[in-house]
Motif scaffolding. Sequence first.
Motif, PDB file in Angstrom:
ATOM      1  N   SER A   9       0.425  -1.120  -0.285  1.00  6.39           N
ATOM      2  CA  SER A   9       0.066   0.019   0.124  1.00  6.39           C
ATOM      3  C   SER A   9       0.734   1.478   0.107  1.00  6.39           C
ATOM      4  CB  SER A   9      -0.710   0.165   1.178  1.00  6.39           C
ATOM      5  OG  SER A   9      -1.719  -0.961   1.309  1.00  6.39           O
ATOM      6  N   GLU A  14      -2.494   1.349  -2.704  1.00  6.16           N
ATOM      7  CA  GLU A  14      -3.651   0.334  -3.636  1.00  6.16           C
ATOM      8  C   GLU A  14      -4.360  -0.188  -2.632  1.00  6.16           C
ATOM      9  OE1 GLU A  14      -3.471  -1.508  -6.740  1.00  6.16           O
ATOM     10  OE2 GLU A  14      -2.622   0.546  -7.775  1.00  6.16           O
ATOM     11  N   TYR A  15      -5.305  -0.668  -1.738  1.00  4.43           N
ATOM     12  CA  TYR A  15      -5.344  -1.877  -0.846  1.00  4.43           C
ATOM     13  C   TYR A  15      -6.235  -2.747  -1.445  1.00  4.43           C
ATOM     14  CZ  TYR A  15      -4.377   3.109   1.140  1.00  4.43           C
ATOM     15  OH  TYR A  15      -2.933   4.191   1.305  1.00  4.43           O
ATOM     16  N   SER A  16      -5.810  -3.682  -0.571  1.00  5.83           N
ATOM     17  CA  SER A  16      -6.276  -4.935  -0.983  1.00  5.83           C
ATOM     18  C   SER A  16      -6.780  -5.838   0.427  1.00  5.83           C
ATOM     19  CB  SER A  16      -5.501  -5.775  -2.053  1.00  5.83           C
ATOM     20  OG  SER A  16      -4.825  -6.577  -1.192  1.00  5.83           O
ATOM     21  N   LYS A  17      -7.219  -6.653   0.024  1.00  4.12           N
ATOM     22  CA  LYS A  17      -7.543  -7.839   1.159  1.00  4.12           C
ATOM     23  C   LYS A  17      -6.135  -7.758   1.841  1.00  4.12           C
ATOM     24  CE  LYS A  17     -12.102  -9.939   0.058  1.00  4.12           C
ATOM     25  NZ  LYS A  17     -13.004 -10.798  -0.375  1.00  4.12           N
ATOM     26  N   SER A  19      -3.653  -5.885   1.819  1.00  3.73           N
ATOM     27  CA  SER A  19      -2.772  -5.125   2.782  1.00  3.73           C
ATOM     28  C   SER A  19      -4.323  -5.009   4.487  1.00  3.73           C
ATOM     29  CB  SER A  19      -3.143  -4.264   2.252  1.00  3.73           C
ATOM     30  OG  SER A  19      -4.365  -3.322   2.054  1.00  3.73           O
TER      31      SER A  19
END
Length: 76
Positions: A9, A14-17, A19
């Motif tokens: 991140s 960007e963000y995700s599961k 992260s």
Amino acid sequence: PIRWMAPESLSTNEYSKPSDIWSFGIVLWEIITRSEPHTDIDPIEVGLMIRDQNLVPPIPSDCDPFWRELMERCWN
């Protein structure tokens, strides 16, 4: 907040599961230690160290193995 952000991140913004899982490991560490991570390091420097060196807070030596493994798995 930078101290809770995953390395990817900090690199891509960007963000995700994955992260979120990494950040969850930091929250577990906070609950176990009852302190905030990396308070002795400048926030910008912490961000660079997390991004470039995969900095994680030290897990206490007396930490229950279950919680230790869970945090390590979150950070991997």
